[in-house]
Write a protein that holds these residues in place. Structure first.
Motif, short mmCIF file in Angstrom:
data_model
loop_
_atom_site.label_atom_id
_atom_site.label_comp_id
_atom_site.label_asym_id
_atom_site.label_seq_id
_atom_site.Cartn_x
_atom_site.Cartn_y
_atom_site.Cartn_z
N PRO A 54 0.30 -1.16 0.07
CA PRO A 54 -0.04 -0.03 0.08
C PRO A 54 1.05 1.55 -0.17
N ARG A 55 0.28 2.22 -0.09
CA ARG A 55 0.57 3.58 -0.60
C ARG A 55 1.81 4.21 0.95
N GLN A 84 -1.30 -3.79 -4.41
CA GLN A 84 -1.16 -2.76 -3.99
C GLN A 84 -1.70 -2.92 -3.13
N GLU A 85 -3.12 -4.10 -3.80
CA GLU A 85 -4.06 -4.65 -2.23
C GLU A 85 -3.69 -6.13 -1.52
N THR A 123 -10.98 -10.13 -5.32
CA THR A 123 -10.27 -10.74 -3.94
C THR A 123 -11.49 -10.71 -2.96
N THR A 124 -11.69 -12.29 -2.71
CA THR A 124 -13.25 -13.12 -1.73
C THR A 124 -13.56 -12.18 -0.41
N GLU A 125 -14.44 -11.92 0.55
CA GLU A 125 -14.77 -11.78 1.54
C GLU A 125 -13.66 -11.56 3.04
N ASP A 126 -13.69 -13.46 2.40
CA ASP A 126 -13.23 -13.96 3.51
C ASP A 126 -11.90 -14.32 3.13
N MET A 127 -11.37 -13.47 2.61
CA MET A 127 -9.64 -13.21 1.97
C MET A 127 -8.83 -15.44 1.66
N LYS A 128 -10.30 -15.97 1.20
CA LYS A 128 -9.56 -16.84 0.24
C LYS A 128 -8.74 -17.23 -0.80
#
Length: 169
Positions: A54-55, A84-85, A123-128
């Protein structure tokens, strides 16, 4: 509801990153014999430590190297390896090169988007899972193909997607 979700995403991204991780990156930079020509190497290490760039991390690296934040950001946006994400636990790279396109990768993408409930690049909500497109994997004989983390799945059909995803519970 969509506005609330976007606000939550912004808040999550604005949370300060752990001080210990900055210290780890700083120690890594301090241990290098020279900083000249080490930007990409340092960015690789930073992404390994933080998971993304990130920044705040970009500016930290820029200050440590005595270069502009724009130069750091230019390198990050040029090389597809850098992100960056935050990425999910598993990255699904979908080859969108000519051979894969002709062999029907579009239907595979639709099936992945449907099963994961996300669009390409998200990206999926569960970060999977993170679902990304890549221009060419260089394995045209296996078209259409996807790569999950480092594992290549060739000659994929839409009906194969559910089985492939079941390998990553």
């Amino acid at each position: 509801m969509a506005e609330d979700l976007k606000e939550q995403e912004r808040n999550d991204l604005e949370k300060p990153l752990p001080k210990e991780k900055y210290q780890e990156l700083e120690a890594y930079i301090d241990d290098l014999p020279s900083l000249e020509g080490r930007l990409i190497q340092i960015l690789h290490k930073a992404q390994q430590i933080f998971g993304y760039l990130p920044r705040d991390i970009q500016l930290f690296v820029a200050r440590r190297l005595g270069i502009s934040g724009a130069k750091v950001n230019g390198v990050i946006t040029f090389y597809s390896y850098f992100t960056q994400e935050p990425r999910g636990e598993h990255t699904i790279n979908v080859c969108t090169g000519t051979a894969c396109f002709v062999k029907g990768i579009g239907k595979i993408i639709e099936e992945l988007e449907s099963q994961l409930n996300i669009k390409l690049g998200k990206t999926t909500e569960d970060m999977k899972f993170t679902l990304k497109d890549v221009r060419c994997v260089g394995a045209c004989g296996l078209a259409p193909l996807i790569v999950v983390d480092e594992k290549v799945y060739g000659r994929v059909k839409p009906e194969d997607v559910e089985k492939i995803m079941s390998e990553y519970p």
